[in-house]
Design an enzyme around this catalytic site. Sequence first.
Site, PDB file in Angstrom:
ATOM      1  CB  SER B 146     -12.618  80.171  66.771  1.00  0.00           C
ATOM      2  OG  SER B 146     -12.637  79.513  65.521  1.00  0.00           O
ATOM      3  CG  ASP B 222     -19.993  79.119  64.160  1.00  0.00           C
ATOM      4  OD1 ASP B 222     -19.305  79.200  63.115  1.00  0.00           O
ATOM      5  OD2 ASP B 222     -19.530  79.332  65.294  1.00  0.00           O
ATOM      6  CG  HIS B 254     -17.060  81.591  64.187  1.00  0.00           C
ATOM      7  ND1 HIS B 254     -17.133  80.452  64.965  1.00  0.00           N
ATOM      8  CD2 HIS B 254     -15.722  81.819  64.016  1.00  0.00           C
ATOM      9  CE1 HIS B 254     -15.906  80.025  65.252  1.00  0.00           C
ATOM     10  NE2 HIS B 254     -15.033  80.836  64.692  1.00  0.00           N
TER      11      HIS B 254
END
Lengths: 276, 276
Positions: B146, B222, B254
Amino acid sequence: MKTVSENKCFGGVQGVYSAPSAACGVDMTFGLFLPQEAEDGPVPLLWFLAGLTCTHENAMTKAGAQVWAAEQGIGLVFPDTSPRGEGVPNDEAYDLGQGAGFYVNATRDPWAKNFQMWDYISDELPALLAANFAIDAERQALTGHSMGGHGALTLAMNFPERYRSVSAFAPIANPTESDWGIKQLSAYIGENKSDWSTHDASLLMRERGFDGPVLIDQGTEDQFWDLLRPEALASAMVDRRQDGRFRLQKGYDHSYFMISSFIEDHITMHAEALYS
Amino acid sequence: MKTVSENKCFGGVQGVYSAPSAACGVDMTFGLFLPQEAEDGPVPLLWFLAGLTCTHENAMTKAGAQVWAAEQGIGLVFPDTSPRGEGVPNDEAYDLGQGAGFYVNATRDPWAKNFQMWDYISDELPALLAANFAIDAERQALTGHSMGGHGALTLAMNFPERYRSVSAFAPIANPTESDWGIKQLSAYIGENKSDWSTHDASLLMRERGFDGPVLIDQGTEDQFWDLLRPEALASAMVDRRQDGRFRLQKGYDHSYFMISSFIEDHITMHAEALYS
Protein backbone atom coordinates in the site's frame (compact mmCIF):
# COMPACT_ATOMS: atom_id res chain seq x y z
CA MET A 1 -24.08 -17.07 13.48
CA LYS A 2 -22.58 -13.79 12.32
CA THR A 3 -19.79 -13.31 9.81
CA VAL A 4 -17.30 -10.81 11.24
CA SER A 5 -14.90 -10.91 8.30
CA GLU A 6 -13.79 -13.11 5.42
CA ASN A 7 -10.47 -12.67 3.61
CA LYS A 8 -9.19 -14.76 0.76
CA CYS A 9 -5.98 -16.43 1.90
CA PHE A 10 -3.75 -18.99 0.14
CA GLY A 11 -6.55 -19.85 -2.26
CA GLY A 12 -9.00 -20.47 0.57
CA VAL A 13 -10.88 -18.25 3.03
CA GLN A 14 -9.78 -16.97 6.43
CA GLY A 15 -13.04 -16.15 8.17
CA VAL A 16 -13.96 -14.78 11.57
CA TYR A 17 -17.39 -15.66 12.92
CA SER A 18 -19.38 -15.11 16.08
CA ALA A 19 -22.18 -17.25 17.48
CA PRO A 20 -24.11 -17.56 20.73
CA SER A 21 -22.65 -20.28 22.95
CA ALA A 22 -25.00 -22.29 25.14
CA ALA A 23 -22.03 -23.58 27.14
CA CYS A 24 -20.55 -20.15 27.85
CA GLY A 25 -23.73 -18.09 27.90
CA VAL A 26 -22.37 -15.37 25.62
CA ASP A 27 -21.46 -14.87 21.97
CA MET A 28 -18.13 -16.52 21.21
CA THR A 29 -15.85 -15.46 18.35
CA PHE A 30 -13.62 -17.83 16.39
CA GLY A 31 -11.41 -17.82 13.32
CA LEU A 32 -11.76 -20.51 10.67
CA PHE A 33 -9.45 -21.10 7.72
CA LEU A 34 -10.87 -23.27 4.97
CA PRO A 35 -8.57 -24.31 2.14
CA GLN A 36 -9.67 -24.24 -1.48
CA GLU A 37 -10.52 -27.97 -1.27
CA ALA A 38 -13.46 -27.09 0.99
CA GLU A 39 -15.27 -25.79 -2.09
CA ASP A 40 -15.57 -29.40 -3.25
CA GLY A 41 -16.41 -31.16 0.01
CA PRO A 42 -15.68 -31.50 3.72
CA VAL A 43 -12.05 -31.20 4.79
CA PRO A 44 -10.26 -32.44 7.95
CA LEU A 45 -9.90 -29.94 10.79
CA LEU A 46 -6.95 -28.98 12.97
CA TRP A 47 -7.68 -27.05 16.16
CA PHE A 48 -5.23 -24.39 17.32
CA LEU A 49 -5.81 -23.61 21.00
CA ALA A 50 -4.12 -20.39 22.06
CA GLY A 51 -2.43 -19.36 25.28
CA LEU A 52 -3.01 -16.95 28.15
CA THR A 53 -4.19 -13.45 27.14
CA CYS A 54 -4.86 -14.50 23.53
CA THR A 55 -8.08 -14.11 21.56
CA HIS A 56 -9.06 -15.97 18.37
CA GLU A 57 -6.82 -13.54 16.52
CA ASN A 58 -3.27 -14.17 17.75
CA ALA A 59 -2.52 -17.50 16.13
CA MET A 60 -4.69 -16.66 13.14
CA THR A 61 -2.46 -13.71 12.28
CA LYS A 62 0.92 -14.68 13.76
CA ALA A 63 1.45 -18.46 13.66
CA GLY A 64 2.01 -18.72 9.91
CA ALA A 65 -0.23 -21.79 9.81
CA GLN A 66 -2.39 -21.12 6.75
CA VAL A 67 0.38 -21.63 4.21
CA TRP A 68 0.88 -25.23 5.31
CA ALA A 69 -2.81 -25.97 5.91
CA ALA A 70 -3.50 -24.82 2.35
CA GLU A 71 -0.71 -27.05 1.07
CA GLN A 72 -2.17 -30.04 2.93
CA GLY A 73 -5.83 -29.25 2.27
CA ILE A 74 -6.92 -29.09 5.90
CA GLY A 75 -9.00 -26.55 7.80
CA LEU A 76 -7.83 -24.63 10.85
CA VAL A 77 -10.00 -23.34 13.67
CA PHE A 78 -8.81 -20.66 16.09
CA PRO A 79 -11.18 -20.46 19.10
CA ASP A 80 -11.08 -17.75 21.72
CA THR A 81 -9.45 -18.66 25.04
CA SER A 82 -12.46 -17.77 27.23
CA PRO A 83 -15.86 -16.14 27.25
CA ARG A 84 -15.64 -12.35 27.25
CA GLY A 85 -17.71 -9.24 27.79
CA GLU A 86 -19.16 -7.00 30.43
CA GLY A 87 -21.42 -9.60 31.99
CA VAL A 88 -18.65 -12.19 32.24
CA PRO A 89 -16.64 -12.50 35.48
CA ASN A 90 -13.02 -11.46 35.34
CA ASP A 91 -9.94 -11.07 37.50
CA GLU A 92 -7.33 -8.37 37.41
CA ALA A 93 -4.58 -10.96 36.95
CA TYR A 94 -3.73 -11.81 33.35
CA ASP A 95 -3.83 -15.52 34.12
CA LEU A 96 -7.33 -15.90 35.54
CA GLY A 97 -10.73 -15.12 34.05
CA GLN A 98 -11.12 -13.58 30.63
CA GLY A 99 -8.33 -14.71 28.31
CA ALA A 100 -7.44 -17.54 30.69
CA GLY A 101 -10.21 -20.14 30.49
CA PHE A 102 -7.68 -22.98 30.89
CA TYR A 103 -9.88 -25.35 28.83
CA VAL A 104 -11.88 -26.65 31.79
CA ASN A 105 -15.53 -26.60 32.87
CA ALA A 106 -15.67 -24.36 35.92
CA THR A 107 -17.79 -25.62 38.81
CA ARG A 108 -17.12 -22.81 41.26
CA ASP A 109 -18.59 -19.32 41.53
CA PRO A 110 -18.28 -16.84 39.97
CA TRP A 111 -16.84 -18.79 37.05
CA ALA A 112 -19.25 -21.70 36.62
CA LYS A 113 -21.90 -19.74 34.73
CA ASN A 114 -19.69 -18.85 31.75
CA PHE A 115 -16.35 -20.65 31.90
CA GLN A 116 -17.26 -23.94 30.22
CA MET A 117 -14.42 -24.03 27.70
CA TRP A 118 -13.99 -27.82 27.89
CA ASP A 119 -17.52 -28.39 26.58
CA TYR A 120 -17.32 -25.48 24.19
CA ILE A 121 -14.16 -26.77 22.50
CA SER A 122 -14.91 -30.49 22.60
CA ASP A 123 -18.65 -30.46 21.87
CA GLU A 124 -20.37 -27.23 21.01
CA LEU A 125 -18.00 -25.58 18.57
CA PRO A 126 -17.27 -28.82 16.63
CA ALA A 127 -21.01 -29.32 16.13
CA LEU A 128 -21.45 -25.72 15.01
CA LEU A 129 -18.60 -26.05 12.52
CA ALA A 130 -19.83 -29.34 11.09
CA ALA A 131 -23.32 -27.89 10.66
CA ASN A 132 -22.25 -24.68 8.97
CA PHE A 133 -19.01 -25.34 7.09
CA ALA A 134 -17.42 -27.98 4.86
CA ILE A 135 -15.75 -29.68 7.84
CA ASP A 136 -15.44 -33.45 8.27
CA ALA A 137 -16.07 -33.97 11.99
CA GLU A 138 -14.72 -37.51 11.74
CA ARG A 139 -11.25 -36.17 11.01
CA GLN A 140 -10.08 -33.79 13.74
CA ALA A 141 -6.71 -33.13 15.35
CA LEU A 142 -5.44 -30.75 18.01
CA THR A 143 -2.53 -28.42 18.53
CA GLY A 144 -1.95 -25.45 20.82
CA HIS A 145 0.51 -23.14 22.52
CA SER A 146 1.26 -22.84 26.24
CA MET A 147 -2.16 -22.92 27.98
CA GLY A 148 -3.51 -24.04 24.61
CA GLY A 149 -0.97 -26.85 24.45
CA HIS A 150 -2.32 -27.96 27.83
CA GLY A 151 -5.82 -27.83 26.36
CA ALA A 152 -4.85 -29.78 23.25
CA LEU A 153 -3.09 -32.55 25.16
CA THR A 154 -5.72 -32.96 27.85
CA LEU A 155 -8.62 -32.95 25.40
CA ALA A 156 -6.86 -35.47 23.15
CA MET A 157 -6.17 -37.91 25.97
CA ASN A 158 -9.68 -37.57 27.40
CA PHE A 159 -11.41 -38.00 24.02
CA PRO A 160 -9.09 -40.20 21.97
CA GLU A 161 -11.96 -41.28 19.72
CA ARG A 162 -12.44 -37.69 18.53
CA TYR A 163 -8.88 -36.71 17.67
CA ARG A 164 -6.42 -38.58 15.47
CA SER A 165 -3.26 -36.73 16.47
CA VAL A 166 -2.12 -34.10 18.93
CA SER A 167 0.76 -31.67 19.15
CA ALA A 168 1.80 -28.71 21.27
CA PHE A 169 4.19 -25.78 21.36
CA ALA A 170 5.63 -25.17 24.84
CA PRO A 171 2.58 -26.59 26.62
CA ILE A 172 1.75 -26.09 30.27
CA ALA A 173 2.66 -29.72 30.81
CA ASN A 174 2.04 -30.36 34.49
CA PRO A 175 -0.40 -27.76 35.85
CA THR A 176 -1.20 -29.64 39.04
CA GLU A 177 2.38 -28.92 40.15
CA SER A 178 2.78 -25.38 38.75
CA ASP A 179 1.70 -21.83 39.55
CA TRP A 180 0.26 -21.95 36.03
CA GLY A 181 -2.34 -24.47 37.08
CA ILE A 182 -2.80 -24.71 40.83
CA LYS A 183 -4.23 -21.21 41.02
CA GLN A 184 -6.59 -21.67 38.08
CA LEU A 185 -7.74 -25.22 38.84
CA SER A 186 -8.43 -24.18 42.43
CA ALA A 187 -10.46 -21.20 41.29
CA TYR A 188 -12.39 -22.93 38.53
CA ILE A 189 -12.97 -26.44 39.88
CA GLY A 190 -12.08 -26.25 43.56
CA GLU A 191 -9.31 -27.27 45.91
CA ASN A 192 -9.95 -31.00 45.69
CA LYS A 193 -6.92 -32.23 43.76
CA SER A 194 -8.60 -35.48 42.75
CA ASP A 195 -10.80 -33.39 40.44
CA TRP A 196 -7.74 -32.07 38.62
CA SER A 197 -6.24 -35.21 37.18
CA THR A 198 -8.16 -35.07 33.89
CA HIS A 199 -6.55 -31.68 33.33
CA ASP A 200 -2.87 -32.52 33.62
CA ALA A 201 -1.11 -33.72 30.46
CA SER A 202 1.75 -35.39 32.31
CA LEU A 203 -0.56 -37.35 34.61
CA LEU A 204 -2.76 -38.36 31.68
CA MET A 205 0.28 -39.43 29.68
CA ARG A 206 1.31 -41.72 32.54
CA GLU A 207 -2.19 -43.12 33.03
CA ARG A 208 -3.56 -43.35 29.51
CA GLY A 209 -1.25 -42.05 26.79
CA PHE A 210 -2.67 -41.32 23.37
CA ASP A 211 -3.49 -43.74 20.58
CA GLY A 212 -1.96 -41.67 17.78
CA PRO A 213 1.09 -39.56 17.03
CA VAL A 214 2.22 -36.86 19.45
CA LEU A 215 4.63 -34.00 18.71
CA ILE A 216 5.90 -31.51 21.30
CA ASP A 217 8.23 -28.56 20.55
CA GLN A 218 9.82 -26.83 23.52
CA GLY A 219 12.33 -23.98 23.23
CA THR A 220 15.40 -24.28 25.42
CA GLU A 221 15.35 -20.52 26.12
CA ASP A 222 11.68 -20.42 27.07
CA GLN A 223 11.29 -17.72 29.71
CA PHE A 224 8.45 -19.70 31.32
CA TRP A 225 10.28 -23.05 31.50
CA ASP A 226 9.78 -23.45 35.26
CA LEU A 227 6.04 -22.87 34.96
CA LEU A 228 5.65 -25.22 31.99
CA ARG A 229 7.45 -28.20 33.58
CA PRO A 230 8.40 -29.87 30.26
CA GLU A 231 10.45 -32.49 32.11
CA ALA A 232 7.27 -34.01 33.56
CA LEU A 233 5.72 -34.59 30.15
CA ALA A 234 8.93 -35.78 28.50
CA SER A 235 9.58 -38.37 31.17
CA ALA A 236 5.96 -39.53 31.08
CA MET A 237 6.16 -39.96 27.31
CA VAL A 238 9.34 -41.99 27.58
CA ASP A 239 8.10 -44.13 30.46
CA ARG A 240 4.91 -44.89 28.55
CA ARG A 241 6.80 -45.50 25.26
CA GLN A 242 4.28 -43.14 23.65
CA ASP A 243 4.29 -42.93 19.84
CA GLY A 244 5.71 -39.45 19.56
CA ARG A 245 8.47 -36.89 19.50
CA PHE A 246 9.52 -34.42 22.19
CA ARG A 247 11.81 -31.90 20.54
CA LEU A 248 13.99 -29.44 22.44
CA GLN A 249 14.61 -26.49 20.14
CA LYS A 250 17.88 -24.82 20.98
CA GLY A 251 17.71 -21.06 21.51
CA TYR A 252 13.97 -20.67 20.98
CA ASP A 253 11.74 -18.85 23.47
CA HIS A 254 8.00 -18.79 24.22
CA SER A 255 6.98 -16.42 21.41
CA TYR A 256 4.98 -16.88 18.24
CA PHE A 257 8.30 -16.77 16.38
CA MET A 258 8.96 -20.20 17.86
CA ILE A 259 5.55 -21.40 16.72
CA SER A 260 5.90 -20.14 13.17
CA SER A 261 9.38 -21.65 12.93
CA PHE A 262 8.11 -25.18 13.52
CA ILE A 263 4.44 -25.24 12.60
CA GLU A 264 5.13 -26.78 9.20
CA ASP A 265 6.23 -30.00 10.91
CA HIS A 266 3.13 -30.04 13.09
CA ILE A 267 0.72 -29.56 10.22
CA THR A 268 2.52 -32.19 8.16
CA MET A 269 2.19 -34.71 10.98
CA HIS A 270 -1.49 -33.91 11.50
CA ALA A 271 -2.21 -34.10 7.78
CA GLU A 272 -0.66 -37.57 7.62
CA ALA A 273 -2.89 -38.72 10.48
CA LEU A 274 -5.99 -36.99 9.11
CA TYR A 275 -5.62 -38.38 5.60
CA SER A 276 -4.55 -41.90 6.58
CA MET B 1 21.35 1.67 19.46
CA LYS B 2 19.11 -0.20 21.85
CA THR B 3 17.98 -3.81 21.58
CA VAL B 4 14.25 -3.94 22.26
CA SER B 5 13.89 -7.69 21.76
CA GLU B 6 15.50 -10.64 20.01
CA ASN B 7 13.69 -13.90 19.28
CA LYS B 8 15.13 -16.91 17.56
CA CYS B 9 13.11 -17.51 14.42
CA PHE B 10 13.59 -20.04 11.59
CA GLY B 11 17.16 -20.65 12.68
CA GLY B 12 17.99 -16.94 12.63
CA VAL B 13 17.08 -13.98 14.82
CA GLN B 14 14.09 -11.66 14.65
CA GLY B 15 15.25 -8.54 16.43
CA VAL B 16 13.67 -5.20 17.26
CA TYR B 17 16.01 -2.27 17.75
CA SER B 18 15.74 1.45 18.40
CA ALA B 19 18.24 4.15 17.51
CA PRO B 20 18.33 7.95 17.40
CA SER B 21 17.63 9.22 13.88
CA ALA B 22 19.38 12.38 12.70
CA ALA B 23 16.95 12.65 9.79
CA CYS B 24 13.81 12.35 11.90
CA GLY B 25 15.06 13.95 15.11
CA VAL B 26 13.72 11.18 17.34
CA ASP B 27 14.46 7.57 18.19
CA MET B 28 13.20 5.28 15.43
CA THR B 29 12.31 1.62 15.97
CA PHE B 30 12.77 -1.12 13.35
CA GLY B 31 12.55 -4.88 13.07
CA LEU B 32 15.40 -6.86 11.53
CA PHE B 33 15.35 -10.54 10.65
CA LEU B 34 18.76 -12.10 10.06
CA PRO B 35 18.91 -15.67 8.76
CA GLN B 36 21.33 -18.21 10.16
CA GLU B 37 23.74 -17.45 7.29
CA ALA B 38 24.42 -14.05 8.86
CA GLU B 39 26.48 -15.82 11.52
CA ASP B 40 29.07 -16.53 8.81
CA GLY B 41 29.08 -13.23 6.95
CA PRO B 42 27.04 -10.41 5.47
CA VAL B 43 23.73 -11.34 3.82
CA PRO B 44 21.62 -9.49 1.23
CA LEU B 45 18.79 -7.32 2.55
CA LEU B 46 15.16 -7.00 1.53
CA TRP B 47 13.25 -3.95 2.79
CA PHE B 48 9.59 -4.30 3.68
CA LEU B 49 7.94 -0.88 3.76
CA ALA B 50 4.57 -0.96 5.53
CA GLY B 51 1.35 0.91 4.89
CA LEU B 52 -0.77 3.57 6.56
CA THR B 53 -1.24 3.15 10.35
CA CYS B 54 1.44 0.44 10.58
CA THR B 55 4.49 0.36 12.84
CA HIS B 56 7.59 -1.80 12.43
CA GLU B 57 5.57 -4.63 13.91
CA ASN B 58 2.75 -5.35 11.47
CA ALA B 59 4.64 -6.99 8.64
CA MET B 60 7.16 -8.50 11.03
CA THR B 61 4.42 -10.51 12.75
CA LYS B 62 1.77 -10.91 10.04
CA ALA B 63 3.36 -11.10 6.57
CA GLY B 64 4.80 -14.60 6.95
CA ALA B 65 8.04 -13.42 5.36
CA GLN B 66 10.66 -14.98 7.63
CA VAL B 67 10.07 -18.55 6.51
CA TRP B 68 11.03 -17.71 2.92
CA ALA B 69 13.82 -15.29 3.84
CA ALA B 70 15.37 -18.04 5.95
CA GLU B 71 15.05 -20.48 3.07
CA GLN B 72 16.79 -18.01 0.73
CA GLY B 73 19.35 -16.75 3.26
CA ILE B 74 18.41 -13.08 3.04
CA GLY B 75 17.79 -10.49 5.74
CA LEU B 76 14.54 -8.54 6.16
CA VAL B 77 14.19 -5.07 7.61
CA PHE B 78 10.85 -3.69 8.80
CA PRO B 79 11.10 0.09 9.37
CA ASP B 80 8.46 2.17 11.05
CA THR B 81 6.22 4.26 8.76
CA SER B 82 6.96 7.63 10.39
CA PRO B 83 8.59 9.30 13.36
CA ARG B 84 6.49 9.03 16.51
CA GLY B 85 6.18 10.41 20.00
CA GLU B 86 4.88 13.34 21.97
CA GLY B 87 7.15 15.94 20.41
CA VAL B 88 6.34 14.85 16.87
CA PRO B 89 3.56 16.62 14.93
CA ASN B 90 0.45 14.63 14.21
CA ASP B 91 -2.98 14.89 12.64
CA GLU B 92 -6.21 13.38 13.80
CA ALA B 93 -6.68 11.70 10.41
CA TYR B 94 -5.23 8.18 10.12
CA ASP B 95 -3.62 9.06 6.79
CA LEU B 96 -1.52 12.08 7.74
CA GLY B 97 1.23 12.50 10.32
CA GLN B 98 2.30 9.68 12.61
CA GLY B 99 1.89 6.31 10.89
CA ALA B 100 1.60 8.03 7.51
CA GLY B 101 5.04 9.37 6.58
CA PHE B 102 4.47 8.55 2.89
CA TYR B 103 8.20 7.99 2.33
CA VAL B 104 8.99 11.61 1.45
CA ASN B 105 11.14 14.38 2.91
CA ALA B 106 8.71 16.98 4.22
CA THR B 107 9.58 20.60 3.42
CA ARG B 108 6.53 22.24 4.96
CA ASP B 109 5.72 23.08 8.58
CA PRO B 110 4.93 21.50 10.93
CA TRP B 111 6.21 18.32 9.26
CA ALA B 112 9.65 19.30 7.96
CA LYS B 113 11.43 18.95 11.29
CA ASN B 114 10.72 15.23 11.72
CA PHE B 115 9.15 13.74 8.62
CA GLN B 116 12.25 12.88 6.58
CA MET B 117 11.38 9.29 5.80
CA TRP B 118 12.91 9.37 2.30
CA ASP B 119 16.36 10.09 3.72
CA TYR B 120 15.82 7.80 6.69
CA ILE B 121 14.95 4.80 4.51
CA SER B 122 17.36 5.41 1.65
CA ASP B 123 20.41 6.68 3.55
CA GLU B 124 20.40 6.68 7.31
CA LEU B 125 18.95 3.31 8.21
CA PRO B 126 20.95 1.40 5.54
CA ALA B 127 24.16 2.90 6.92
CA LEU B 128 23.16 2.02 10.47
CA LEU B 129 22.38 -1.56 9.46
CA ALA B 130 25.60 -2.03 7.52
CA ALA B 131 27.62 -0.69 10.46
CA ASN B 132 25.97 -2.82 13.12
CA PHE B 133 24.79 -6.05 11.51
CA ALA B 134 25.97 -8.67 9.03
CA ILE B 135 24.27 -6.87 6.12
CA ASP B 136 25.77 -6.52 2.64
CA ALA B 137 24.79 -2.98 1.63
CA GLU B 138 25.74 -3.75 -1.97
CA ARG B 139 22.85 -6.20 -2.23
CA GLN B 140 19.54 -4.55 -1.35
CA ALA B 141 16.01 -4.90 -2.69
CA LEU B 142 12.65 -3.34 -1.85
CA THR B 143 9.10 -4.47 -1.29
CA GLY B 144 6.13 -2.94 0.47
CA HIS B 145 2.38 -2.80 0.95
CA SER B 146 0.00 0.00 0.00
CA MET B 147 1.73 3.25 1.10
CA GLY B 148 4.83 1.08 1.51
CA GLY B 149 4.47 -0.23 -2.03
CA HIS B 150 4.48 3.39 -3.13
CA GLY B 151 7.65 3.91 -1.09
CA ALA B 152 9.34 0.81 -2.48
CA LEU B 153 8.61 1.67 -6.11
CA THR B 154 9.52 5.35 -5.89
CA LEU B 155 12.76 4.71 -3.99
CA ALA B 156 13.77 1.98 -6.44
CA MET B 157 13.23 4.16 -9.49
CA ASN B 158 14.98 7.15 -7.93
CA PHE B 159 17.99 5.16 -6.73
CA PRO B 160 18.35 2.30 -9.22
CA GLU B 161 22.02 1.85 -8.31
CA ARG B 162 21.08 0.92 -4.74
CA TYR B 163 18.37 -1.65 -5.32
CA ARG B 164 18.52 -4.72 -7.52
CA SER B 165 14.81 -5.54 -7.62
CA VAL B 166 11.52 -4.11 -6.46
CA SER B 167 8.07 -5.49 -5.73
CA ALA B 168 4.85 -4.33 -4.15
CA PHE B 169 1.57 -5.57 -2.75
CA ALA B 170 -1.37 -3.34 -3.68
CA PRO B 171 0.76 -0.19 -3.91
CA ILE B 172 -0.55 3.35 -3.94
CA ALA B 173 0.40 3.50 -7.59
CA ASN B 174 -0.50 7.00 -8.71
CA PRO B 175 -0.67 9.30 -5.68
CA THR B 176 -0.58 12.55 -7.67
CA GLU B 177 -4.06 11.64 -8.95
CA SER B 178 -5.52 10.09 -5.77
CA ASP B 179 -6.90 11.18 -2.41
CA TRP B 180 -4.20 8.89 -1.04
CA GLY B 181 -1.48 11.22 -2.25
CA ILE B 182 -2.74 14.70 -3.13
CA LYS B 183 -3.57 15.44 0.51
CA GLN B 184 -0.27 14.12 1.87
CA LEU B 185 2.03 15.49 -0.84
CA SER B 186 0.38 18.91 -0.46
CA ALA B 187 0.85 18.85 3.30
CA TYR B 188 4.39 17.50 3.33
CA ILE B 189 6.00 19.10 0.26
CA GLY B 190 3.57 21.80 -0.82
CA GLU B 191 1.02 22.44 -3.50
CA ASN B 192 3.47 22.75 -6.37
CA LYS B 193 2.76 19.61 -8.37
CA SER B 194 6.11 19.72 -10.16
CA ASP B 195 7.69 18.76 -6.82
CA TRP B 196 5.61 15.60 -6.67
CA SER B 197 6.79 13.72 -9.73
CA THR B 198 9.62 11.87 -7.98
CA HIS B 199 6.98 10.44 -5.66
CA ASP B 200 4.58 8.83 -8.14
CA ALA B 201 5.36 5.27 -9.24
CA SER B 202 3.27 5.47 -12.41
CA LEU B 203 4.91 8.71 -13.57
CA LEU B 204 8.36 7.34 -12.75
CA MET B 205 7.60 4.13 -14.61
CA ARG B 206 6.69 6.15 -17.70
CA GLU B 207 9.75 8.42 -17.42
CA ARG B 208 12.47 6.08 -16.18
CA GLY B 209 11.36 2.52 -15.49
CA PHE B 210 13.59 0.28 -13.43
CA ASP B 211 16.69 -1.62 -14.48
CA GLY B 212 15.80 -4.87 -12.76
CA PRO B 213 12.84 -7.16 -12.18
CA VAL B 214 9.52 -5.76 -10.93
CA LEU B 215 6.65 -7.73 -9.39
CA ILE B 216 3.27 -6.26 -8.44
CA ASP B 217 0.42 -8.20 -6.79
CA GLN B 218 -2.99 -6.54 -6.71
CA GLY B 219 -6.13 -8.19 -5.34
CA THR B 220 -9.22 -7.85 -7.49
CA GLU B 221 -11.42 -7.38 -4.41
CA ASP B 222 -9.22 -4.69 -2.87
CA GLN B 223 -11.52 -2.33 -0.98
CA PHE B 224 -9.18 0.58 -1.76
CA TRP B 225 -8.89 -0.08 -5.50
CA ASP B 226 -10.03 3.43 -6.51
CA LEU B 227 -7.45 5.07 -4.23
CA LEU B 228 -4.61 2.80 -5.38
CA ARG B 229 -5.13 3.36 -9.14
CA PRO B 230 -3.46 0.09 -10.22
CA GLU B 231 -4.46 0.75 -13.84
CA ALA B 232 -2.03 3.68 -14.04
CA LEU B 233 0.95 1.57 -13.04
CA ALA B 234 -0.02 -1.44 -15.14
CA SER B 235 -0.40 0.64 -18.29
CA ALA B 236 2.87 2.44 -17.59
CA MET B 237 4.67 -0.90 -17.20
CA VAL B 238 3.26 -2.18 -20.46
CA ASP B 239 3.94 1.03 -22.39
CA ARG B 240 7.51 1.01 -21.15
CA ARG B 241 7.95 -2.74 -21.79
CA GLN B 242 9.32 -2.94 -18.24
CA ASP B 243 10.94 -6.22 -17.18
CA GLY B 244 8.26 -7.34 -14.75
CA ARG B 245 4.96 -8.90 -13.82
CA PHE B 246 1.71 -7.22 -12.81
CA ARG B 247 -0.50 -9.91 -11.30
CA LEU B 248 -4.21 -9.48 -10.61
CA GLN B 249 -5.10 -11.88 -7.83
CA LYS B 250 -8.73 -12.92 -8.09
CA GLY B 251 -10.76 -12.53 -4.91
CA TYR B 252 -8.00 -11.10 -2.73
CA ASP B 253 -8.44 -7.88 -0.73
CA HIS B 254 -6.08 -5.33 0.87
CA SER B 255 -5.25 -7.33 4.00
CA TYR B 256 -2.12 -9.01 5.25
CA PHE B 257 -3.74 -12.32 4.27
CA MET B 258 -3.15 -11.24 0.67
CA ILE B 259 0.48 -10.44 1.47
CA SER B 260 1.19 -13.72 3.21
CA SER B 261 -0.47 -15.64 0.37
CA PHE B 262 1.99 -14.33 -2.22
CA ILE B 263 5.12 -13.25 -0.39
CA GLU B 264 6.95 -16.47 -1.23
CA ASP B 265 7.00 -15.43 -4.90
CA HIS B 266 8.30 -11.96 -4.01
CA ILE B 267 11.12 -13.23 -1.85
CA THR B 268 12.07 -15.81 -4.44
CA MET B 269 12.31 -13.11 -7.11
CA HIS B 270 14.36 -10.82 -4.88
CA ALA B 271 16.68 -13.65 -3.85
CA GLU B 272 17.38 -14.43 -7.49
CA ALA B 273 18.29 -10.80 -8.12
CA LEU B 274 20.29 -10.47 -4.91
CA TYR B 275 22.33 -13.63 -5.46
CA SER B 276 22.89 -13.20 -9.20
